[in-house]
Every structure is written in structure tokens, then in C-alpha cells.
Design a protein around this motif. Structure first.
Motif, mmCIF file in Angstrom:
data_model
loop_
_atom_site.group_PDB
_atom_site.id
_atom_site.type_symbol
_atom_site.label_atom_id
_atom_site.label_comp_id
_atom_site.label_asym_id
_atom_site.label_seq_id
_atom_site.Cartn_x
_atom_site.Cartn_y
_atom_site.Cartn_z
ATOM 1 N N HIS A 39 87.301 68.254 -57.582
ATOM 2 C CA HIS A 39 87.782 66.864 -57.645
ATOM 3 C C HIS A 39 87.371 66.184 -58.951
ATOM 4 O O HIS A 39 87.885 65.131 -59.295
ATOM 5 C CB HIS A 39 87.185 66.068 -56.485
ATOM 6 N N GLN A 47 80.070 72.262 -63.197
ATOM 7 C CA GLN A 47 81.348 71.712 -62.726
ATOM 8 C C GLN A 47 81.752 70.472 -63.535
ATOM 9 O O GLN A 47 82.891 70.350 -63.973
ATOM 10 C CB GLN A 47 81.237 71.311 -61.251
ATOM 11 N N SER A 68 80.715 60.998 -55.090
ATOM 12 C CA SER A 68 82.067 60.680 -55.584
ATOM 13 C C SER A 68 83.216 61.341 -54.830
ATOM 14 O O SER A 68 84.249 60.713 -54.615
ATOM 15 C CB SER A 68 82.173 60.962 -57.078
ATOM 16 N N ASN A 69 83.088 62.609 -54.426
ATOM 17 C CA ASN A 69 84.226 63.201 -53.702
ATOM 18 C C ASN A 69 84.301 62.613 -52.298
ATOM 19 O O ASN A 69 85.381 62.390 -51.759
ATOM 20 C CB ASN A 69 84.172 64.736 -53.694
ATOM 21 N N GLU A 123 78.832 73.378 -52.410
ATOM 22 C CA GLU A 123 78.728 71.954 -52.073
ATOM 23 C C GLU A 123 79.679 71.627 -50.913
ATOM 24 O O GLU A 123 79.296 70.990 -49.937
ATOM 25 C CB GLU A 123 79.094 71.076 -53.286
ATOM 26 N N SER A 160 86.312 69.810 -51.553
ATOM 27 C CA SER A 160 86.084 69.274 -52.904
ATOM 28 C C SER A 160 86.283 70.281 -54.032
ATOM 29 O O SER A 160 86.550 69.887 -55.157
ATOM 30 C CB SER A 160 84.693 68.648 -52.994
HETATM 31 C C1 LIG Z 1 79.894 68.120 -58.128
HETATM 32 C C2 LIG Z 1 80.492 68.544 -56.862
HETATM 33 C C3 LIG Z 1 80.165 67.914 -55.629
HETATM 34 C C4 LIG Z 1 79.142 66.817 -55.515
HETATM 35 O O1 LIG Z 1 79.337 65.681 -56.271
HETATM 36 P P1 LIG Z 1 79.807 64.286 -55.662
HETATM 37 O O2 LIG Z 1 79.729 63.329 -56.773
HETATM 38 O O3 LIG Z 1 78.888 63.952 -54.515
HETATM 39 O O4 LIG Z 1 81.191 64.491 -55.180
HETATM 40 C C5 LIG Z 1 80.804 68.338 -54.489
HETATM 41 N N1 LIG Z 1 81.697 69.346 -54.509
HETATM 42 C C6 LIG Z 1 82.025 69.992 -55.655
HETATM 43 C C7 LIG Z 1 82.993 71.115 -55.606
HETATM 44 C C8 LIG Z 1 81.432 69.599 -56.863
HETATM 45 O O5 LIG Z 1 81.767 70.230 -58.006
#
Ligand SMILES: *Cc1c(COP(=O)(O)O)cnc(C)c1O
Length: 458
Positions: free
Chosen positions: A108, A136, A266-267, A382, A411
Motif C-alpha cells: 500500500h 518496503q 497507515s494501511n 506484516e 497490505s
Molecule cells: C510497512 C508495511 C506495513 C506497516 O505499516 P503501516 O504504516 O502500519 O501500514 C504493513 N504492511 C506492509 C505490507 C508494509 O509494507
């Protein structure tokens, strides 16, 4: 045949982001003197157009055409009904996921990277700096910069730099310059290398290096970029939830439960905030951010003022925090190892509008394998945290004989994280319960700062 995927046309990509700041009350960020900071104090770090978004309370913010042009490379992303997972779990629940693994870097993260690159370009910036842990975010920003002709400099945590060579290659393919952190290119990096030449590095150190590299560039044409936590990042990600809502509408569905994994938030926020808006307007649904039990920011850490980085360069943010001196415990969900949490997500948890959950590492990988062997996609470690919660609630729905509608954010894919799966399949991973003493220690450290008020938005 039953429909598996729900697509939107490119014309149906939302034209505006949803800004949750229009609907919630927040404690302000504080400067070193304990007083609220003014937006211009952030000007050496971020371009003014993004700072304006960071503090805006306008509910709907137009997505610029140039941003939509790039998002269209992979958006709208599909909404998928997880029939095979439902069968594997023998559950009456209907499970849907929004698949964000279709973006060029595979997660995302480019939803905000593209918007941030655009606004920096508009402001006359030529070069962005950032940090990356697992890689990422570094690859997402490298991709976005290449789309807008910006230079990109990535400080990558040393241990990941050595262990994940393919992330470096991805960044290089998009023309970015990635160095291991600590590096000899910044004062902060040189200082740390002098003290401990063999350090594996940390996200906190890499943030310090990236901010220093941005603010010390005398041309004034360099800024820093952050991939989660901040209000404008949550804003850019809401395109996920706004699309998902349209897709569910098309098939006459509405979720009873919305789930996303949470590192910086964020996701999760991207999918959930448009549904939080509905909740404010009377809809009844459960919304769960899911974190690792080994890094229990929302489920066990205090709601307090704390710094976003390890050495205390950033303003004090009102958030759930394990303390800025947090040392990541040994586990592989790289993207979720952060001491803090988005202030907006923290605020909604403090008000009881979101119910956070935590799962142990082994349960998350088991859920990941179950999905790979039913739905087919290999998920990022994650994402597996969201999956563990989905599996849990789908089993509960079976016990209770309830036809729950579950929506979660897939995500990212895990094809570049196979090293972690290799460790899991070899039986080398273990569960780790975050020690209560560490929480008490964090509470003590955070006592030096003012306390955020428990404000109610509605
Ligand atoms: C970086 C990442 C997350 C965690 O970050 P958030 O800001 O909490 O979304 C989750 N999933 C993936 C695949 C990521 O690369």
C-alpha cells in the motif's frame, strides 16, 4: 459462477481523500518548550503544501490529476471475496479483502509515496531523503520519485541492508541511492560508528540521518519524507477504504468488521477511516487495528506524549508509545517494529472507537500459510497480523453460527520476505511476550513530558 473479484473502472477511483481530522479532536503536537508547535517550524523538513495538509481540518481534499495519473498504474485495486479461505475455515462469515499487493513495489505504501513526491515536486524540491527498515518504504519512495523525476536518497538500517539485498536492487532499478545506516555521510552516522563500529543500526538512527541529510543541504532543494504515522500519510491512504466502500456497495454488502495490521497505522487507517466516518454517522461496526504481541503499542502501551524518533529530534506527538528508547525485540515483521503509532489512530483508540488486538508471531505465520494454501497469495509478514485476526473472528462466527461480513486490508505480498518464511518453516521462530517491566520503564521515561488530555470527539 459467483463473482470472486469486484473491480472498479479507472473513472471510479475516488477524486478526493477523506480527512479524519475534520471529525476528531486532537491534542496538538508540542515543541521542545512544551508549547504547541507552529506549522512553519516544520518548513526545513517538509514542503509547505504537505504541512498544510498535515494540519488541515477540511473533510474532503482533492486528489491532484498528476497523482491520479500515477495511481492509475495499479489502481483501482481489486476487492476479493476469499471463498477458498471461508471453505478452509468452514465458516458462515463472508470474508473480503482489499488487495494492495498489486502496486509496483508490492504494498500500500506508494499510495502516499506518489502523493508526497508530487507535492514536493510542485514546491520546487529536487531531492528527497528517507529511512527504511525492511525496505518496503524505501522502494515505494524510490518508485514514486522516479515517476516525478526527483532524486531519492535512502538510509537503510544496516542489518536489513545486509540481509535483504534484493530490496536494494529494487531501489537501484528505480534510480535511487541507498546506503547502509549508520553511514559516514552524516554527523549522526559518523558519531554512532565511532562509538560502535559494528552496530546493526536502527530505524531511529536512520531517521536521524535522513532528517540531517535533508536539513543540512544548503541548496534548500532537499526535503525529508516519512511513510507512516503522520496525518497527511493517513489521508493519502484513504483511497483504499473509499474504493473498498464503492466495491462493497456494488455487490450489496457492508462490513460488520474491518481489520488492518498496524505498524505506524497507515494501511489500517487507509482502509478503516472511511468506515470510521460511517461510524460517526450512526453505522454499527467493529474496527480492529492488529499489532504484534511482541510490540504491543495500542494494546498495552500508555497514551502519552513522545518523540517519533530515538534521539528526540521530532516534536512530541500524542500517541500510544512504548517509549522512544524502545529496542525492537527479535521478530521478523520488520514493518511493524515501531515504538509509536499514528496520533489519529491513537486518539480513536483512546476514545474507544477502535478495538485494537495483538497476536503472537507463530499464529500470524500459520494464518499466512493458511491463506497461501487457500487463496494462493503469499502475504507480507506484516499482513499476517491482520490475517490472524480474520481467522480468529471467522472461527468465532462459526461457533456462534453468525453470518458476519469481514473486510480486511491485504497490505502487501510477501514475495520479497521469503527469508522470514524460510525461518518459520524451519521451525526457527518463537513467540515473545513483551515484558511488563519494559512497559513500566516506558511509563517512567514518558513521565518527563506533558500528558495528553482524554478528549472526546463526539
Ligand atoms: C510497512 C508495511 C506495513 C506497516 O505499516 P503501516 O504504516 O502500519 O501500514 C504493513 N504492511 C506492509 C505490507 C508494509 O509494507
Amino acid at each position: 459462477m459467483e463473482t470472486k473479484k469486484v473491480f472498479l473502472t479507472e473513472d471510479e477511483i475516488p477524486r478526493q481523500w477523506y480527512n479524519v481530522l475534520a471529525d476528531i479532536k486532537m491534542n496538538p503536537p508540542l515543541g521542545p518548550d512544551g508549547n504547541p508547535i507552529s506549522p512553519d517550524m516544520l518548513a526545513p523538513v517538509f514542503p509547505m503544501n504537505l504541512i498544510e495538509q498535515e494540519v488541515s481540518s477540511e473533510r474532503w481534499i482533492d486528489i491532484p490529476e498528476e497523482v491520479l495519473r500515477v495511481l492509475r498504474i495499479w489502481r483501482p485495486s481489486p476487492l476479493v471475496r476469499a471463498y477458498e479461505l471461508e471453505k478452509a475455515l468452514d465458516t458462515p462469515a463472508r470474508i473480503y479483502y482489499k488487495y494492495e499487493g498489486v502496486s509496483p513495489p508490492g504494498s500500500h505504501k506508494p499510495n502516499t509515496a506518489v502523493a508526497q513526491a508530487y507535492y514536493n515536486k510542485e514546491f520546487g524540491i529536487k531531492r528527497l531523503t528517507t529511512e527504511t527498515g525492511a525496505g518496503q518504504w524505501g522502494s515505494a519512495l524510490s518508485f514514486a520519485c522516479s515517476q516525478f523525476g526527483l532524486e531519492c536518497k535512502v538510509f537503510m538500517v544496516r542489518i536489513s541492508f545486509d540481509q535483504k539485498p534484493y530490496r536494494k536492487t529494487m531501489m537501484a532499478n528505480w534510480g535511487a541511492n541507498c546506503v547502509a545506516s549508520p553511514s559516514t555521510e552524516t554527523k549522526a552516522g559518523r558519531q554512532i560508528l565511532e562509538q560502535s563500529p559494528d552496530t546493526p543500526g536502527s530505524l531511529g538512527i536512520a531517521i536521524s540521518e535522513a532528517i540531517e541529510a535533508a536539513v543540512t543541504d544548503e541548496s534548500g532543494e532537499t526535503r525529508y519524507s516519512l511513510g507512516s504515522v503522520l496525518n497527511h500519510v493517513m489521508l493519502h491512504q484513504t483511497v483504499i477504504g473509499l474504493e473498498a466502500k464503492k466495491q462493497m456497495e456494488k455487490i450489496g454488502e457492508y462490513p460488520d468488521v474491518v481489520i488492518g495490521c498496524a505498524g505506524g497505522g497507515s494501511n489500517f487507517a487507509g482502509l478503516a477511516f472511511p468506515f470510521v466516518y460511517d461510524k460517526f454517522n450512526g453505522k454499527d461496526l467493529d474496527i480492529h487495528p492488529v499489532e504484534p504481541a511482541a510490540c504491543p503499542t495500542l494494546t498495552r502501551a500508555p497514551f502519552a506524549y513522545d518523540h517519533g524518533d530515538t534521539i528526540g529530534m521530532t516534536p512530541l506527538l500524542p500517541m500510544h508509545s512504548l517509549g522512544h528508547t524502545f529496542v525492537p525485540p527479535p521478530m521478523h515483521a520488520g514493518g511493524l517494529r515501531y515504538h509509536g503509532m499514528a496520533p489519529t489512530v491513537s486518539q480513536l483508540v483512546d476514545e474507544g472507537l477502535l478495538e485494537p488486538k495483538a497476536y503472537n508471531q507463530l499464529a500470524t505465520y500459520e494464518a499466512g500459510l493458511l491463506v497461501a494454501r487457500s487463496e494462493g497469495f503469499i502475504s507480507a509478514p506484516e499482513t499476517n497480523h491482520a490475517l490472524a485476526c480474520v481467522v480468529d473472528l471467522a472461527r468465532k462466527a462459526k461457533e456462534e453460527g453468525k453470518e458476519k461480513v469481514i473486510l480486511f486490508n491485504f497490505s502487501g505480498h510477501g514475495v520479497i520476505d521469503l527469508g522470514a518464511y524460510e525461518q518459520f518453516l524451519a521451525g526457527n521462530l518463537t513467540d515473545y511476550e513483551y515484558p511488563a517491566e519494559e512497559i513500566e520503564e516506558a511509563e517512567k521515561i514518558l513521565e518527563q513530558y506533558p500528558k495528553p488530555e482524554h478528549v472526546k470527539s463526539r
